[in-house]
Design a protein around this motif. Structure first.
Motif, PDB file in Angstrom:
ATOM      1  N   LEU A  46      37.567  22.462  45.507  1.00  0.00           N
ATOM      2  CA  LEU A  46      37.361  23.195  44.260  1.00  0.00           C
ATOM      3  C   LEU A  46      35.988  23.856  44.198  1.00  0.00           C
ATOM      4  O   LEU A  46      35.819  24.883  43.552  1.00  0.00           O
ATOM      5  N   ALA A  47      35.008  23.284  44.850  1.00  0.00           N
ATOM      6  CA  ALA A  47      33.656  23.835  44.826  1.00  0.00           C
ATOM      7  C   ALA A  47      33.471  24.981  45.814  1.00  0.00           C
ATOM      8  O   ALA A  47      32.533  25.762  45.689  1.00  0.00           O
ATOM      9  N   ALA A  48      34.353  25.099  46.780  1.00  0.00           N
ATOM     10  CA  ALA A  48      34.237  26.157  47.787  1.00  0.00           C
ATOM     11  C   ALA A  48      34.427  27.520  47.136  1.00  0.00           C
ATOM     12  O   ALA A  48      35.198  27.664  46.195  1.00  0.00           O
ATOM     13  N   PRO A  49      33.717  28.536  47.617  1.00  0.00           N
ATOM     14  CA  PRO A  49      33.873  29.874  47.045  1.00  0.00           C
ATOM     15  C   PRO A  49      35.281  30.399  47.258  1.00  0.00           C
ATOM     16  O   PRO A  49      35.859  30.250  48.333  1.00  0.00           O
ATOM     17  N   ASN A  50      35.838  30.979  46.230  1.00  0.00           N
ATOM     18  CA  ASN A  50      37.181  31.530  46.272  1.00  0.00           C
ATOM     19  C   ASN A  50      37.065  33.046  46.456  1.00  0.00           C
ATOM     20  O   ASN A  50      36.561  33.725  45.572  1.00  0.00           O
ATOM     21  N   PRO A  51      37.515  33.599  47.584  1.00  0.00           N
ATOM     22  CA  PRO A  51      37.349  35.031  47.819  1.00  0.00           C
ATOM     23  C   PRO A  51      38.056  35.897  46.777  1.00  0.00           C
ATOM     24  O   PRO A  51      37.609  36.979  46.477  1.00  0.00           O
ATOM     25  N   THR A  52      39.154  35.420  46.215  1.00  0.00           N
ATOM     26  CA  THR A  52      39.860  36.193  45.197  1.00  0.00           C
ATOM     27  C   THR A  52      39.020  36.282  43.937  1.00  0.00           C
ATOM     28  O   THR A  52      38.825  37.340  43.384  1.00  0.00           O
ATOM     29  N   ARG A  53      38.508  35.160  43.498  1.00  0.00           N
ATOM     30  CA  ARG A  53      37.705  35.156  42.285  1.00  0.00           C
ATOM     31  C   ARG A  53      36.393  35.909  42.491  1.00  0.00           C
ATOM     32  O   ARG A  53      35.891  36.540  41.586  1.00  0.00           O
ATOM     33  N   LYS A  54      35.860  35.850  43.687  1.00  0.00           N
ATOM     34  CA  LYS A  54      34.596  36.501  43.979  1.00  0.00           C
ATOM     35  C   LYS A  54      34.688  38.011  43.758  1.00  0.00           C
ATOM     36  O   LYS A  54      33.726  38.650  43.382  1.00  0.00           O
ATOM     37  N   SER A  55      35.852  38.594  43.962  1.00  0.00           N
ATOM     38  CA  SER A  55      36.014  40.033  43.815  1.00  0.00           C
ATOM     39  C   SER A  55      36.460  40.438  42.413  1.00  0.00           C
ATOM     40  O   SER A  55      36.739  41.595  42.178  1.00  0.00           O
ATOM     41  N   CYS A  56      36.512  39.501  41.494  1.00  0.00           N
ATOM     42  CA  CYS A  56      36.927  39.801  40.125  1.00  0.00           C
ATOM     43  C   CYS A  56      35.773  40.357  39.301  1.00  0.00           C
ATOM     44  O   CYS A  56      34.629  39.944  39.459  1.00  0.00           O
ATOM     45  N   CYS A  57      36.109  41.271  38.413  1.00  0.00           N
ATOM     46  CA  CYS A  57      35.142  41.733  37.423  1.00  0.00           C
ATOM     47  C   CYS A  57      35.021  40.652  36.360  1.00  0.00           C
ATOM     48  O   CYS A  57      36.019  40.112  35.893  1.00  0.00           O
ATOM     49  N   LEU A  58      33.798  40.346  35.982  1.00  0.00           N
ATOM     50  CA  LEU A  58      33.561  39.338  34.959  1.00  0.00           C
ATOM     51  C   LEU A  58      33.193  39.956  33.619  1.00  0.00           C
ATOM     52  O   LEU A  58      33.329  39.325  32.579  1.00  0.00           O
ATOM     53  N   LYS A  59      32.700  41.211  33.666  1.00  0.00           N
ATOM     54  CA  LYS A  59      32.368  41.919  32.437  1.00  0.00           C
ATOM     55  C   LYS A  59      32.481  43.416  32.691  1.00  0.00           C
ATOM     56  O   LYS A  59      32.580  43.855  33.837  1.00  0.00           O
ATOM     57  N   TYR A  60      32.457  44.192  31.614  1.00  0.00           N
ATOM     58  CA  TYR A  60      32.596  45.635  31.717  1.00  0.00           C
ATOM     59  C   TYR A  60      31.238  46.327  31.784  1.00  0.00           C
ATOM     60  O   TYR A  60      30.278  45.907  31.149  1.00  0.00           O
ATOM     61  N   SER A  61      31.197  47.408  32.544  1.00  0.00           N
ATOM     62  CA  SER A  61      30.011  48.250  32.594  1.00  0.00           C
ATOM     63  C   SER A  61      29.959  49.074  31.312  1.00  0.00           C
ATOM     64  O   SER A  61      30.995  49.431  30.744  1.00  0.00           O
TER      65      SER A  61
END
Length: 92
Positions: A19-34
């Motif tokens: 669970l602590a390992a970096p998730n490549p799918t989540r890593k490429s997600c937008c977390l907020k809007y520009s």
């Protein structure tokens, strides 16, 4: 009983590591809007990010010189931009 406890601790540690390992799918997600909306002429491509469980928000992701700009799909400027890009894509 000792073996059961050792196995249980081992499984717990393994679960925490996974669970602590970096998730490549989540890593490429937008977390907020520009706050800014890019110019149509500099956009290389775009994609729609869905709020499907792996990403927390729905967004339009514009790619500009290898960088991602995350935009709110409900913003009228973004909607118009996506329409223009869709037409440009259809023309070839």
């Amino acid at each position: 009983m000792k073996q059961f406890l050792v196995v249980l601790i081992g499984l717990s540690v393994f679960t925490l590591v996974v669970l602590a390992a970096p998730n490549p799918t989540r890593k490429s997600c937008c977390l907020k809007y520009s706050k800014s909306v890019p110019n149509v002429n500099i956009i290389e491509k775009y994609k729609i990010q869905e709020n499907d469980g792996s990403c927390r928000i729905k967004a339009v992701v514009f790619m500009i010189k290898g960088k991602r700009i995350c935009s709110n799909p409900k913003d009228e400027r973004v909607k118009k931009l996506v329409q223009k890009l869709s037409k440009r894509k259809q023309r070839g």
